[in-house]
Design a protein around this motif. Structure first.
Motif, PDB file in Angstrom:
ATOM      1  N   ALA A 177      49.010  57.390  31.389  1.00 43.77           N
ATOM      2  CA  ALA A 177      47.535  57.523  31.920  1.00 43.77           C
ATOM      3  C   ALA A 177      46.961  56.029  31.782  1.00 43.77           C
ATOM      4  O   ALA A 177      46.227  55.708  32.745  1.00 43.77           O
ATOM      5  CB  ALA A 177      46.702  58.489  30.960  1.00 43.77           C
ATOM      6  N   VAL A 178      47.491  55.255  31.058  1.00 42.47           N
ATOM      7  CA  VAL A 178      47.015  53.946  30.853  1.00 42.47           C
ATOM      8  C   VAL A 178      47.622  52.998  32.167  1.00 42.47           C
ATOM      9  O   VAL A 178      46.846  52.125  32.510  1.00 42.47           O
ATOM     10  CB  VAL A 178      47.918  52.948  29.719  1.00 42.47           C
ATOM     11  N   ALA A 179      48.774  53.306  32.535  1.00 47.48           N
ATOM     12  CA  ALA A 179      49.199  52.557  33.748  1.00 47.48           C
ATOM     13  C   ALA A 179      48.444  53.235  34.958  1.00 47.48           C
ATOM     14  O   ALA A 179      48.286  52.584  35.896  1.00 47.48           O
ATOM     15  CB  ALA A 179      50.746  53.037  33.998  1.00 47.48           C
ATOM     16  N   ILE A 180      48.284  54.484  35.098  1.00 48.15           N
ATOM     17  CA  ILE A 180      47.391  55.262  35.971  1.00 48.15           C
ATOM     18  C   ILE A 180      45.967  54.378  36.085  1.00 48.15           C
ATOM     19  O   ILE A 180      45.584  53.834  37.267  1.00 48.15           O
ATOM     20  CB  ILE A 180      47.075  56.733  35.998  1.00 48.15           C
ATOM     21  N   ALA A 181      45.428  54.406  35.009  1.00 54.22           N
ATOM     22  CA  ALA A 181      43.997  53.450  34.947  1.00 54.22           C
ATOM     23  C   ALA A 181      44.333  52.011  35.244  1.00 54.22           C
ATOM     24  O   ALA A 181      43.455  51.461  36.074  1.00 54.22           O
ATOM     25  CB  ALA A 181      43.476  53.775  33.766  1.00 54.22           C
ATOM     26  N   GLY A 182      45.224  51.507  34.988  1.00 60.52           N
ATOM     27  CA  GLY A 182      45.365  50.226  35.282  1.00 60.52           C
ATOM     28  C   GLY A 182      45.777  50.015  36.818  1.00 60.52           C
ATOM     29  O   GLY A 182      45.246  48.900  37.632  1.00 60.52           O
ATOM     30  N   GLY A 183      46.525  50.685  37.302  1.00 58.77           N
ATOM     31  CA  GLY A 183      46.803  50.620  38.969  1.00 58.77           C
ATOM     32  C   GLY A 183      45.589  50.972  39.785  1.00 58.77           C
ATOM     33  O   GLY A 183      45.441  50.210  40.707  1.00 58.77           O
ATOM     34  N   VAL A 184      44.817  52.024  39.347  1.00 56.01           N
ATOM     35  CA  VAL A 184      43.547  52.225  39.836  1.00 56.01           C
ATOM     36  C   VAL A 184      42.586  50.971  39.855  1.00 56.01           C
ATOM     37  O   VAL A 184      41.859  50.644  41.120  1.00 56.01           O
ATOM     38  CB  VAL A 184      42.968  53.529  39.331  1.00 56.01           C
ATOM     39  N   ALA A 185      42.636  50.388  38.798  1.00 57.35           N
ATOM     40  CA  ALA A 185      41.591  49.361  38.573  1.00 57.35           C
ATOM     41  C   ALA A 185      41.977  47.950  39.358  1.00 57.35           C
ATOM     42  O   ALA A 185      41.200  47.256  40.149  1.00 57.35           O
ATOM     43  CB  ALA A 185      41.574  49.062  37.103  1.00 57.35           C
ATOM     44  N   GLY A 186      43.315  47.650  39.361  1.00 54.22           N
ATOM     45  CA  GLY A 186      43.963  46.820  40.313  1.00 54.22           C
ATOM     46  C   GLY A 186      43.818  46.888  41.809  1.00 54.22           C
ATOM     47  O   GLY A 186      43.456  46.108  42.526  1.00 54.22           O
ATOM     48  N   TYR A 187      43.893  48.377  42.114  1.00 61.13           N
ATOM     49  CA  TYR A 187      43.723  48.523  43.736  1.00 61.13           C
ATOM     50  C   TYR A 187      42.172  48.411  44.006  1.00 61.13           C
ATOM     51  O   TYR A 187      41.914  47.829  45.176  1.00 61.13           O
ATOM     52  CB  TYR A 187      44.174  49.692  43.870  1.00 61.13           C
ATOM     53  N   ALA A 188      41.450  48.769  43.144  1.00 59.17           N
ATOM     54  CA  ALA A 188      40.096  48.692  43.136  1.00 59.17           C
ATOM     55  C   ALA A 188      39.453  47.239  43.530  1.00 59.17           C
ATOM     56  O   ALA A 188      38.847  46.825  44.411  1.00 59.17           O
ATOM     57  CB  ALA A 188      39.031  49.376  42.223  1.00 59.17           C
ATOM     58  N   ALA A 189      40.037  46.250  42.569  1.00 59.96           N
ATOM     59  CA  ALA A 189      39.391  45.091  42.664  1.00 59.96           C
ATOM     60  C   ALA A 189      40.187  44.334  43.969  1.00 59.96           C
ATOM     61  O   ALA A 189      39.485  43.450  44.492  1.00 59.96           O
ATOM     62  CB  ALA A 189      40.198  44.124  41.331  1.00 59.96           C
ATOM     63  N   TRP A 190      41.528  44.773  44.304  1.00 54.07           N
ATOM     64  CA  TRP A 190      42.139  44.179  45.539  1.00 54.07           C
ATOM     65  C   TRP A 190      41.169  44.416  46.784  1.00 54.07           C
ATOM     66  O   TRP A 190      40.909  43.618  47.642  1.00 54.07           O
ATOM     67  CB  TRP A 190      43.506  44.603  45.688  1.00 54.07           C
ATOM     68  N   THR A 191      41.028  45.756  46.990  1.00 53.54           N
ATOM     69  CA  THR A 191      40.201  45.837  48.205  1.00 53.54           C
ATOM     70  C   THR A 191      38.729  45.653  48.142  1.00 53.54           C
ATOM     71  O   THR A 191      38.232  45.603  49.273  1.00 53.54           O
ATOM     72  CB  THR A 191      40.383  47.546  48.228  1.00 53.54           C
ATOM     73  N   LEU A 192      38.089  45.861  46.969  1.00 50.35           N
ATOM     74  CA  LEU A 192      36.853  45.489  46.972  1.00 50.35           C
ATOM     75  C   LEU A 192      36.480  44.137  46.928  1.00 50.35           C
ATOM     76  O   LEU A 192      35.305  43.732  47.245  1.00 50.35           O
ATOM     77  CB  LEU A 192      36.101  46.194  45.905  1.00 50.35           C
ATOM     78  N   SER A 193      37.386  43.280  46.858  1.00 51.81           N
ATOM     79  CA  SER A 193      37.399  42.051  47.225  1.00 51.81           C
ATOM     80  C   SER A 193      37.540  41.400  48.662  1.00 51.81           C
ATOM     81  O   SER A 193      37.597  40.158  48.925  1.00 51.81           O
ATOM     82  CB  SER A 193      38.286  41.061  46.120  1.00 51.81           C
ATOM     83  N   GLY A 194      37.604  42.501  49.408  1.00 46.20           N
ATOM     84  CA  GLY A 194      37.933  42.235  51.042  1.00 46.20           C
ATOM     85  C   GLY A 194      39.179  42.106  51.439  1.00 46.20           C
ATOM     86  O   GLY A 194      39.273  41.847  52.685  1.00 46.20           O
ATOM     87  N   ARG A 195      39.969  42.314  50.754  1.00 47.09           N
ATOM     88  CA  ARG A 195      41.500  42.341  51.057  1.00 47.09           C
ATOM     89  C   ARG A 195      42.000  43.540  51.897  1.00 47.09           C
ATOM     90  O   ARG A 195      41.276  44.651  51.513  1.00 47.09           O
ATOM     91  CB  ARG A 195      42.360  42.037  50.012  1.00 47.09           C
ATOM     92  N   ALA A 196      42.928  43.410  52.800  1.00 46.18           N
ATOM     93  CA  ALA A 196      43.387  44.646  53.687  1.00 46.18           C
ATOM     94  C   ALA A 196      44.228  45.720  52.442  1.00 46.18           C
ATOM     95  O   ALA A 196      44.797  45.001  51.580  1.00 46.18           O
ATOM     96  CB  ALA A 196      44.121  44.545  54.609  1.00 46.18           C
ATOM     97  N   PRO A 197      44.314  47.084  52.749  1.00 45.02           N
ATOM     98  CA  PRO A 197      44.962  48.061  52.009  1.00 45.02           C
ATOM     99  C   PRO A 197      46.432  47.565  52.207  1.00 45.02           C
ATOM    100  O   PRO A 197      46.729  46.891  53.030  1.00 45.02           O
ATOM    101  CB  PRO A 197      44.707  49.095  52.593  1.00 45.02           C
ATOM    102  N   LEU A 198      47.245  47.728  51.004  1.00 44.79           N
ATOM    103  CA  LEU A 198      48.704  47.194  51.075  1.00 44.79           C
ATOM    104  C   LEU A 198      49.668  48.000  52.177  1.00 44.79           C
ATOM    105  O   LEU A 198      50.327  47.336  52.711  1.00 44.79           O
ATOM    106  CB  LEU A 198      49.332  47.790  49.765  1.00 44.79           C
ATOM    107  N   ILE A 199      49.136  49.404  52.553  1.00 49.11           N
ATOM    108  CA  ILE A 199      49.883  50.058  53.619  1.00 49.11           C
ATOM    109  C   ILE A 199      48.471  50.586  54.692  1.00 49.11           C
ATOM    110  O   ILE A 199      47.701  51.256  53.882  1.00 49.11           O
ATOM    111  CB  ILE A 199      50.603  51.267  53.176  1.00 49.11           C
ATOM    112  N   ALA A 200      48.356  49.978  55.762  1.00 43.69           N
ATOM    113  CA  ALA A 200      47.321  50.335  56.416  1.00 43.69           C
ATOM    114  C   ALA A 200      47.628  51.759  57.520  1.00 43.69           C
ATOM    115  O   ALA A 200      48.646  51.677  57.933  1.00 43.69           O
ATOM    116  CB  ALA A 200      46.983  49.240  57.451  1.00 43.69           C
ATOM    117  N   PHE A 201      46.553  52.421  57.298  1.00 46.76           N
ATOM    118  CA  PHE A 201      46.906  53.845  58.333  1.00 46.76           C
ATOM    119  C   PHE A 201      45.681  53.671  59.330  1.00 46.76           C
ATOM    120  O   PHE A 201      44.464  53.728  59.158  1.00 46.76           O
ATOM    121  CB  PHE A 201      46.670  55.123  57.498  1.00 46.76           C
ATOM    122  N   GLY A 202      46.326  53.861  60.835  1.00 43.84           N
ATOM    123  CA  GLY A 202      45.265  53.906  61.828  1.00 43.84           C
ATOM    124  C   GLY A 202      44.919  52.789  62.095  1.00 43.84           C
ATOM    125  O   GLY A 202      44.833  51.625  61.567  1.00 43.84           O
TER     126      GLY A 202
END
Length: 202
Positions: A177-202
């Motif tokens: 669960a620590v890894a899940i929380a860390g991964g979610v926090a990292g992805y939130a920081a990535w996308t909310l800083s204006g970066r594109a998703p790692l894998i784009a759909f559509g």
């Protein structure tokens, strides 16, 4: 039906709610090596309701993790939970992750939706790998961990009679669960800083 709330406020509230659920799950997993089903159910319902009653999206790629946030709807929330479940289910079949870890990530998918769940899965796996490497460096048991990893993967081979169970035979059981929380926090920081998703759909 929607709640009259600004998209930015909806996003902050949703991320805060998800962060609270993940923090409680990580704390329980670290202390007791289990994630309560009641907590997972609350998180799942919260994610569905947050997507059901949030503001209408104003972009083609809305969601909680989008720079242009907007509710996905309950249908996309359910699909996100299903995608997240299916992505992590093989790890449970291999006995690498516990059922609670898989269910917790499904609850995350209810907040995120299907597309973001795929990206979140990548980030969570990276976070899990980094935590495992850090633990190996501290405990100096890299050889045993690698042996256990190979034994687990060996069960995939045809005719394998292995019965390795990572939950009981591992050198150290990481509270995932620590890894899940860390991964979610990292992805939130990535996308909310204006970066594109790692894998784009559509």
């Amino acid at each position: 039906m929607t709640i009259d709330i600004a998209p930015g406020h909806w996003q902050v509230g949703g991320l805060s709610l998800l962060a609270l659920c993940l923090a409680l799950a990580a704390l329980s997993d670290a202390r007791q090596r289990r994630i309560p089903n009641a907590l997972v159910l609350v998180a799942l319902l919260a994610g569905l309701l947050w997507n059901a009653f949030g503001p209408q999206p104003f972009s083609q790629n809305p969601g909680l993790f989008s720079p242009y946030p907007g509710a996905l709807g309950v249908g996309s929330g359910l699909l996100g939970a299903l995608v997240a479940l299916l992505l992590f289910l093989p790890f449970h079949v291999l006995r690498v992750l516990g059922a609670g870890d898989v269910k917790l990530f499904a609850a995350v998918g209810a907040f995120a939706g299907p597309a973001a769940s795929v990206n979140l899965a990548l980030c969570v796996l990276v976070a899990g790998g980094l935590l495992a490497l850090a633990r190996m460096a501290v405990a100096r048991n890299a050889r045993l961990v690698m042996q256990n990893t190979l034994a687990s993967l060996g069960q995939l081979l045809p005719g394998s009679a292995g019965s390795f169970d990572a939950r009981t035979q591992t050198a150290w059981r990481m509270p995932y669960a620590v890894a899940i929380a860390g991964g979610v926090a990292g992805y939130a920081a990535w996308t909310l800083s204006g970066r594109a998703p790692l894998i784009a759909f559509g």
